[in-house]
Each structure stands twice: as C-alpha cells, then as structure tokens.
Design a protein around this motif. Structure first.
Motif, PDB file in Angstrom:
ATOM      1  N   ALA A   1       0.563  -1.282  -0.036  1.00 22.66           N
ATOM      2  CA  ALA A   1       0.026  -0.069   0.103  1.00 22.66           C
ATOM      3  C   ALA A   1       1.029   1.197  -0.177  1.00 22.66           C
ATOM      4  O   ALA A   1       0.707   2.340  -0.600  1.00 22.66           O
ATOM      5  CB  ALA A   1      -0.918   0.194   1.195  1.00 22.66           C
ATOM      6  N   PHE A   2       1.942   1.266   0.714  1.00 26.06           N
ATOM      7  CA  PHE A   2       2.662   2.419   0.890  1.00 26.06           C
ATOM      8  C   PHE A   2       3.248   2.808  -0.550  1.00 26.06           C
ATOM      9  O   PHE A   2       3.278   3.980  -0.714  1.00 26.06           O
ATOM     10  CB  PHE A   2       3.907   2.157   1.977  1.00 26.06           C
ATOM     11  CG  PHE A   2       4.425   3.535   2.454  1.00 26.06           C
ATOM     12  CD1 PHE A   2       3.502   4.522   3.203  1.00 26.06           C
ATOM     13  CD2 PHE A   2       5.762   3.680   2.471  1.00 26.06           C
ATOM     14  CE1 PHE A   2       4.147   5.702   3.569  1.00 26.06           C
ATOM     15  CE2 PHE A   2       6.300   4.809   2.857  1.00 26.06           C
ATOM     16  CZ  PHE A   2       5.488   5.877   3.499  1.00 26.06           C
ATOM     17  N   ILE A   3       4.013   1.814  -0.792  1.00 26.74           N
ATOM     18  CA  ILE A   3       4.515   2.018  -2.366  1.00 26.74           C
ATOM     19  C   ILE A   3       3.610   2.528  -3.277  1.00 26.74           C
ATOM     20  O   ILE A   3       3.647   3.330  -4.028  1.00 26.74           O
ATOM     21  CB  ILE A   3       5.095   0.505  -2.850  1.00 26.74           C
ATOM     22  CG1 ILE A   3       6.042   0.096  -1.959  1.00 26.74           C
ATOM     23  CG2 ILE A   3       5.812   0.937  -4.271  1.00 26.74           C
ATOM     24  CD1 ILE A   3       7.374   0.986  -1.869  1.00 26.74           C
TER      25      ILE A   3
ATOM     26  N   LEU B   1      11.297  -9.009  -8.656  1.00 26.24           N
ATOM     27  CA  LEU B   1      10.449  -8.000  -9.509  1.00 26.24           C
ATOM     28  C   LEU B   1      10.116  -6.647  -8.812  1.00 26.24           C
ATOM     29  O   LEU B   1      10.211  -5.885  -9.287  1.00 26.24           O
ATOM     30  CB  LEU B   1       9.465  -8.774  -9.751  1.00 26.24           C
ATOM     31  CG  LEU B   1       8.098  -8.267 -10.740  1.00 26.24           C
ATOM     32  CD1 LEU B   1       8.658  -8.285 -12.173  1.00 26.24           C
ATOM     33  CD2 LEU B   1       6.849  -8.675 -10.696  1.00 26.24           C
ATOM     34  N   GLY B   2       9.607  -6.649  -7.441  1.00 26.59           N
ATOM     35  CA  GLY B   2       9.598  -5.573  -6.691  1.00 26.59           C
ATOM     36  C   GLY B   2      10.426  -4.594  -6.700  1.00 26.59           C
ATOM     37  O   GLY B   2      10.429  -3.410  -7.128  1.00 26.59           O
ATOM     38  N   SER B   3      11.908  -5.069  -6.536  1.00 24.72           N
ATOM     39  CA  SER B   3      12.958  -4.129  -6.461  1.00 24.72           C
ATOM     40  C   SER B   3      13.246  -3.577  -8.007  1.00 24.72           C
ATOM     41  O   SER B   3      13.657  -2.314  -8.176  1.00 24.72           O
ATOM     42  CB  SER B   3      14.282  -4.804  -5.883  1.00 24.72           C
ATOM     43  OG  SER B   3      14.410  -6.109  -6.603  1.00 24.72           O
TER      44      SER B   3
ATOM     45  N   ILE C   1       0.746  -0.141 -11.886  1.00 25.05           N
ATOM     46  CA  ILE C   1       1.154  -0.399 -10.221  1.00 25.05           C
ATOM     47  C   ILE C   1       0.516  -1.666 -10.088  1.00 25.05           C
ATOM     48  O   ILE C   1       0.861  -2.562  -9.244  1.00 25.05           O
ATOM     49  CB  ILE C   1       1.032   0.676  -9.378  1.00 25.05           C
ATOM     50  CG1 ILE C   1       1.896   1.937 -10.164  1.00 25.05           C
ATOM     51  CG2 ILE C   1       1.258   0.333  -8.268  1.00 25.05           C
ATOM     52  CD1 ILE C   1       1.693   3.170  -9.191  1.00 25.05           C
ATOM     53  N   TYR C   2      -0.994  -1.641 -10.106  1.00 28.40           N
ATOM     54  CA  TYR C   2      -1.891  -2.782  -9.621  1.00 28.40           C
ATOM     55  C   TYR C   2      -1.493  -4.024 -10.073  1.00 28.40           C
ATOM     56  O   TYR C   2      -1.490  -4.996  -9.444  1.00 28.40           O
ATOM     57  CB  TYR C   2      -3.266  -2.211  -9.772  1.00 28.40           C
ATOM     58  CG  TYR C   2      -3.870  -1.370  -8.766  1.00 28.40           C
ATOM     59  CD1 TYR C   2      -3.848  -1.887  -7.260  1.00 28.40           C
ATOM     60  CD2 TYR C   2      -4.298  -0.299  -8.685  1.00 28.40           C
ATOM     61  CE1 TYR C   2      -4.292  -0.860  -6.426  1.00 28.40           C
ATOM     62  CE2 TYR C   2      -5.047   0.682  -7.920  1.00 28.40           C
ATOM     63  CZ  TYR C   2      -4.801   0.413  -6.581  1.00 28.40           C
ATOM     64  OH  TYR C   2      -5.048   1.136  -5.509  1.00 28.40           O
ATOM     65  N   SER C   3      -1.251  -4.124 -11.559  1.00 23.99           N
ATOM     66  CA  SER C   3      -0.986  -5.403 -12.109  1.00 23.99           C
ATOM     67  C   SER C   3       0.448  -5.897 -11.523  1.00 23.99           C
ATOM     68  O   SER C   3       0.565  -6.964 -11.312  1.00 23.99           O
ATOM     69  CB  SER C   3      -1.059  -5.319 -13.675  1.00 23.99           C
ATOM     70  OG  SER C   3      -0.684  -4.099 -14.217  1.00 23.99           O
ATOM     71  N   CYS C   4       1.108  -4.941 -11.412  1.00 24.61           N
ATOM     72  CA  CYS C   4       2.464  -5.473 -10.839  1.00 24.61           C
ATOM     73  C   CYS C   4       2.200  -6.014  -9.472  1.00 24.61           C
ATOM     74  O   CYS C   4       2.973  -6.903  -8.993  1.00 24.61           O
ATOM     75  CB  CYS C   4       3.474  -4.265 -10.813  1.00 24.61           C
ATOM     76  SG  CYS C   4       4.177  -3.696 -12.366  1.00 24.61           S
ATOM     77  N   CYS C   5       1.576  -5.163  -8.771  1.00 26.62           N
ATOM     78  CA  CYS C   5       1.442  -5.901  -7.242  1.00 26.62           C
ATOM     79  C   CYS C   5       0.821  -7.238  -7.352  1.00 26.62           C
ATOM     80  O   CYS C   5       0.744  -8.087  -6.587  1.00 26.62           O
ATOM     81  CB  CYS C   5       0.632  -4.902  -6.715  1.00 26.62           C
ATOM     82  SG  CYS C   5       1.289  -3.563  -5.825  1.00 26.62           S
TER      83      CYS C   5
ATOM     84  N   LEU D   1      12.081   4.685 -10.302  1.00 25.72           N
ATOM     85  CA  LEU D   1      13.172   5.848 -10.149  1.00 25.72           C
ATOM     86  C   LEU D   1      13.807   6.308 -11.346  1.00 25.72           C
ATOM     87  O   LEU D   1      13.841   7.469 -11.496  1.00 25.72           O
ATOM     88  CB  LEU D   1      14.138   5.023  -9.036  1.00 25.72           C
ATOM     89  CG  LEU D   1      15.125   6.114  -8.538  1.00 25.72           C
ATOM     90  CD1 LEU D   1      14.426   6.793  -7.420  1.00 25.72           C
ATOM     91  CD2 LEU D   1      16.317   5.251  -8.123  1.00 25.72           C
ATOM     92  N   ALA D   2      13.919   5.452 -12.239  1.00 22.08           N
ATOM     93  CA  ALA D   2      14.560   5.890 -13.349  1.00 22.08           C
ATOM     94  C   ALA D   2      13.467   6.872 -14.244  1.00 22.08           C
ATOM     95  O   ALA D   2      14.022   7.726 -14.894  1.00 22.08           O
ATOM     96  CB  ALA D   2      14.879   4.464 -14.514  1.00 22.08           C
ATOM     97  N   ALA D   3      12.112   6.325 -14.348  1.00 21.67           N
ATOM     98  CA  ALA D   3      11.046   6.838 -14.829  1.00 21.67           C
ATOM     99  C   ALA D   3      11.230   8.438 -14.398  1.00 21.67           C
ATOM    100  O   ALA D   3      10.988   9.384 -15.013  1.00 21.67           O
ATOM    101  CB  ALA D   3       9.912   6.292 -14.946  1.00 21.67           C
ATOM    102  N   ALA D   4      11.180   8.541 -12.961  1.00 24.01           N
ATOM    103  CA  ALA D   4      11.077   9.712 -12.321  1.00 24.01           C
ATOM    104  C   ALA D   4      12.153  10.598 -12.524  1.00 24.01           C
ATOM    105  O   ALA D   4      12.056  11.635 -12.990  1.00 24.01           O
ATOM    106  CB  ALA D   4      11.211   9.730 -10.795  1.00 24.01           C
TER     107      ALA D   4
END
Lengths: 441, 211
Positions: free
Chosen positions: A314-316, A420-422, A403-407, A429-432
């Motif tokens: 959730a936090f992520i 996968l998560g990392s 994001i939801y499908s990755c989760c 981060l790269a996108a940001a």
C-alpha cells in the motif's frame, strides 16, 4: 520611502496582495509526506480490520470443522495381553497409507476446509512374541473412533476379527494360536478430521505414505518426509523409519514416565549391552512420546492472508501515485490542491477496504480485479475532470493499472516477488529521473 | 502594503478582507480534521473498552456491548465525514467556523459514544441509539444554526448527521454484510468528495467558492 513620487503610483488592482498560488513545491512535498503518514495509518487500520475478520472467520471455521472432526493422530496397532497393559508388542513392519480427500464445508459466508482420509494399515507382527501373551491378545489402535466410517475388520493371517470402538480407541481380541513367525495383518477405515493428520511411527520399521489433495499442506511431526511432492492442489509424502532395535522397542514402548526409573533399576538387561544412560534416554523418547509424522492443513480460508500481504504494498502504491501526481502538476503547470491529493490517497486506501469486503464473496483474483478497476476508474475520471484533459486522466489511469497489475503479479509470484519488486522500484526511479530531466528543458 | 503620506489617499474598499477559504487553508483543514478524528477514534476505542469493563461488572448486556464497540469502529469515518462536510458547508455558504467550534462539534460526536454506553445500560440498544442520536444531532444542528444563521446550512447539517447515524445503525444490525456495504458507501462518499472538489473554483483573490 523618502523620495516622494511626483504622481502617486496607480493603485494596485486589489487592496491586498494577490493570493499566492498555493505553497511552494518544497512545502507542498512536506505536506504530502505528512499526508502519506496519515494514509499509512489508515492502511494500518484496514490491516487491523483484515486481522479481525480473519480471526473471527477462522473461529467459525474451527467450530464448523470440529463438528466434522478434529485433529487426528493414529497410533497403533499395539498388541497387549488380554489383561493389563504394561507389556506390549508393536509391529515389526508397519505400513500406513493415507489418502486425504479434502472438502470445503460452507455455512453462510463462512467456510472450513476439512478432510476425509482413507487409512489402510498393513504389516506384520512377531508371532512368537504374540504367543507369549497366552491364548489371546488384544490389539489396539488409538484414534478418535467416533469419526470413523467404513471400518474393515482386523485381519491377521487370514483370520478376521471385528473392531470394537472403545472411547478414543479401536480394540479387537485376537487368538494367538498358530501364528507364523511373521504374522501379517491388515485393516482399513475412513476417518473425518480437520487441521492436523498424524500417524505414529510405532513399529520396528514403519513406512507412512500420505497423498491427496489439500490447498496448503505443511508437513509436521518428528521428522520431515523423506520424499515429497507438492503441486498446486495435490500432494504426496513418504516417511520411513527403520533400524530401531526390536527388543528395545518392544520392551520400552508405552512405559509411563514415573515407572521408567523403577523399571530401569528392576530390569537387569542381561541380553543387551546398553548402559543405564542409554536406557533412560530411550524411555524418554519412546515411553510417552512416540514420534508421529503427518501433515497440517489450513482449516480457515487463506484469502485474508493474501489481502494482508497485498497491504504491504500500500505504501509503495500511495507514494508512486503521489509522485506521478506531483510530476503531472509540474508538467501541466496546473495546481493540484492538497485536498485532492488526500482524496486520491483515500481512494487508494479504499481499494484495500473494497478488496477485503469483496474477497469474502468472490475469489481473490476476481475481488482484486473489481476493486482495482473501481479505484482506477474513480481516480482516472477525477484526474480527467480536474485537469480538464482526457490525456492526463488516461496517463494516471495507465500508471495505476501498471502499478496494480505489478502488485498482483508480485502477490502470485511468491519467490520472485522481491526481485520483481525491486526491479519495478528501480524502473520507476529511472522514470522519475527521466521526467525530472524533461522538466528543465 | 504601500502607504502614502499626504493628500491623495485613495479610499480603500471596505469589503476587502484577505481571503479565508484558500486552497492552503483547505489542505491544512483536512489534515487537522484527519488528526483530530484519529484522536477522537482512539478516545471512542477507550470508551468501548470501558463498555467491556461495564459488561464484566454486569451492568451492560453482551449484545449491547458488541454493538457499542461495533459503532465505535465507525468513529473515525463519522467524525471526519461530518467535519469535512462542515468545511464544505463553510465554503459553500461563505460562513466562518473557527477551529474551536470544529473541536466542540468533534467532541459532541465523541461524547455520543459515552452517552450511548450510559443509556444502553438502561434500555435496549436501538432505543438508546435513537435517543442519543437525537440529542447529539440536535445539539450540533442548533450549534451550526448559531454559527451560520443560515437555514439551508442547518438543514444540510441535520440531514448529513441523520443519514450518517442511520447508516451506522443499519450497518451494526446487518452483521456479515456490513463490511461490503460500508466499504461501498465509503467509496461513494470519496467519489462525492471528489465531485465537490471539482465543483470548487478559485476567485482571482484566491477565495474558494462552490458553484
């Protein structure tokens, strides 16, 4: 101040300075961090709710299951003299094959996983030892006898003897006349139970096999299976224990602990080279605690566990969404008020509440899909109306879908979830970084 | 502001006050409300554990105690929804409700649970609930009337409070479906709040208005 202008300057159009366009970016980010903390507390509340539901549902499931049949521990067969139970003989070879058919009992929204196990026992006794008890001997299997069905008579050397149920025990009186040195026996029954199913390794050589279907078996007992296979629904496992000295087992099994010391002193042990120390140790192992092996099955539903696992992300999700909102704000040069941030965050937390409530009526995947699409639609439409651009709405929606499908994938992957998560975090981060470079141009 | 000595002081329009209902104000307001509602939720939790104590003393029936703790579970949602809708009322009707008044209203909403506990010892739960709801909603409505002196705002407050308490009572009584219906309702409420924030516009001075 001292120099007077020749003519007074034109009045500012407003009598007070124009309102600042909201707080600066730094202050805004600080406020958003505070919001994140508040939303995280809200997530913790949802987590607590999940825990509450899980424990109350599991309590009901336990009640349903115990009406069907509780934990099962099969201990036997053991042969005693007709009167008295200090002396006993266990099988030289004991094979126990258990086939577990699990089934789900429903009551309202509650359900419990129980099983119906087919137990087939066979093996052999030392006929001479049985004959030493006299004309007759008593065979016992310790098992919750009330929940036993389709019971086959105890068959030894072709002679069939009907079982009698005595409390938590099956008992049969056999005739020891004319037993061969290796007296073969067999019997079988079905038993209802839930939770745990164990078979005592009571015999000189024991071979326990267990197979069947269960949603989430875990192996328990004195030793782990020598051989096991667990697939999506089916499982099989095999335990072997052999090489225990027959004389030792036969003499020492089932001696109560308080008698153990007396027996140790009283018996001279002429035929073994065992020291007193060894003797007591064996008594401790075999006297009261006969090693059992078996499997543990989940009684309650495990979908709540998936919900609480998904809550970890959730936090992520909140942080990633807020970051993309911040970038949207900077790129489109439109203010998104903090209240709107908060509402979007609240919608993200709401997702978990929806998930929790849907999961009680549907499978986890369906519940996740419905709750996620509701949330994505809500936030997407909100962004569309807020930014007055359908592109902005679609961008945020697609980010959220990603994001939801990755989760979801991470929840299902199990072992690869961390990798996968990392990787996803690295990519975001790269996108940001890329987006922030674009800002300066 | 620039001041001028001498003769040509222009008349300052008397109506000009710095805007109160700005976006920054709204953000701070939301945070303050969330924190306050959290604190009140903790207090309500304390009241419900006090209810358990009263039950062990034999003063409160078990069903009433379970229902009391169920209703205390909705405290956070209740207080934050009420106070945020008061904020929206404040913006919509161009009135001023200060923080002390917000706090007092929040306290009235928290006191609800203590009153409920006290009343439920003497009568069936639903009866106590209705009486205490009437007391609390009446008090808050009168207070809002005193603050805003606007009939529409008062009606709106009363309607919101009545709807909230009615929904909570239903949710307590329906049992296993409560979570599903409650979460769907919360979803609708968030959607409504989003709708209101979209209806909000900023004037040139930064003042928020709801169209």
């Amino acid at each position: 101040m001292n120099r007077m202008p020749a003519t007074p300057p034109p009045l500012p159009p407003q009598a007070f300075p124009p309102a600042r366009k909201g707080p600066g970016l730094g202050a805004k980010i600080a406020m958003i961090v505070v919001q994140c903390v508040v939303l995280f507390i809200a997530t913790l509340i949802v987590w607590g709710l999940t825990y509450d539901r899980q424990s109350s549902v599991n309590a009901v499931a336990d009640r349903i299951a115990s009406e069907w049949g509780g934990e099962v521990n099969i201990k036997g067969p053991i042969v005693y003299p007709v009167s008295g139970d200090t002396a006993s003989v266990v099988a030289t070879t004991m094979r126990c094959a258990v086939k577990v058919n699990s089934r789900t009992l429903h009551r309202g929204i509650y359900e419990a996983e129980v099983y119906d196990a087919e137990v087939a026992m066979s093996g052999s006794f030392d006929g001479d030892m049985l004959s030493s008890f006299g004309q007759e001997a008593r065979v016992e299997i310790e098992v919750p006898a009330r929940k036993i069905y389709d019971i086959e008579p105890f068959e030894i050397e072709g002679r069939k003897v009907e079982w009698r149920r005595r409390g938590d025990m099956l008992s049969a009186t056999i005739s020891t006349e004319g037993l061969a040195a290796e007296a073969r026996f067999s019997t079988s029954f079905r038993i209802h139970g839930s939770g745990r199913l164990e078979v005592a390794q009571i015999g000189e050589n024991t071979f326990v096999t267990m197979e069947g279907e269960a949603s989430n078996p875990s192996f328990v007992g004195a030793s782990l299976p020598d051989d096991r296979a667990v697939t999506d629904r089916a499982f099989s496992a095999q335990w072997e224990s052999e090489g225990v000295n027959a004389a030792t087992v036969n003499r020492l099994t089932l001696i109560p602990e308080e008698e153990a010391d007396e027996t140790a002193e009283a018996e001279a042990l002429p035929d073994t080279a065992w020291t007193d120390d060894d003797y007591v140790e064996v008594v401790e192992i075999y006297g009261n605690e006969i090693p059992s092996v078996g499997a543990q099955f989940l009684v309650g539903v495990d979908r709540y566990r998936k919900v609480s696992r998904s809550l970890k992300y959730a936090f992520i999700i909140i942080v990633l969404t807020f970051i993309s909102l911040l970038f949207t704000e900077v790129i489109t040069r439109r203010q998104i008020p903090l209240l709107n941030y908060f509402l979007i965050g609240a919608a993200l937390v709401m997702f978990y509440l929806l998930l929790l409530s849907f999961v009680e009526f549907a499978s986890f995947g369906a519940a996740y899909f419905v709750a996620a699409s509701m949330t994505v639609l809500l936030i997407g439409i909100y962004m569309w109306r807020m930014l007055a651009s359908i592109r902005g709405g679609l961008t945020i929606s697609s980010i959220l879908v990603l994001i939801y499908s990755c989760c979801y994938v991470m929840l299902c992957l199990g072992r690869y979830a961390l990798v996968l998560g990392s990787l996803i975090l690295f990519a975001s981060l790269a996108a940001a970084m890329w987006a922030s470079l674009k800002l300066r141009r | 502001m620039h001041t001028f000595d001498g003769q040509s002081v222009p008349p300052v329009p008397p109506a000009a006050r710095p805007p109160r209902h700005t976006t920054a104000w709204l953000g701070i307001q939301t945070l303050v409300i969330a924190v306050f509602a959290g604190i009140m939720a903790l207090i309500a939790n304390g009241i419900s554990s006090y209810g358990a104590e009263r039950q062990s003393m034999g003063l409160l029936s078990e069903t009433s105690n379970v229902m009391l703790s169920d209703s205390a579970g909705y405290c956070f949602a209740l207080i934050s929804i009420t106070l945020i809708s008061l904020t929206l009322i404040e913006v919509a009707f161009r009135k001023h409700i200060n923080y002390l008044q917000y706090a007092l209203i929040g306290c009235a909403l928290g006191l609800f649970y203590l009153l409920l506990l006290a009343m439920a010892e003497f009568m069936p739960f639903w009866c106590a609930y209705c009486i205490v709801t009437l007391m609390t909603a009446g008090l808050i409505t009168l207070f809002v009337r005193g603050i805003t002196a606007n009939a529409k705002a008062v009606t709106l407050t009363a309607a919101i409070l009545a709807a909230e308490y009615a929904v909570i009572l239903v949710l307590i009584y329906i049992g296993s479906l409560a979570l599903l219906i409650g979460s769907l309702l919360l979803f609708v409420i968030i959607a409504l709040a989003m709708y209101f924030t979209l209806r909000m516009r900023q004037t040139a001075e930064g003042e928020l208005i709801i169209k």
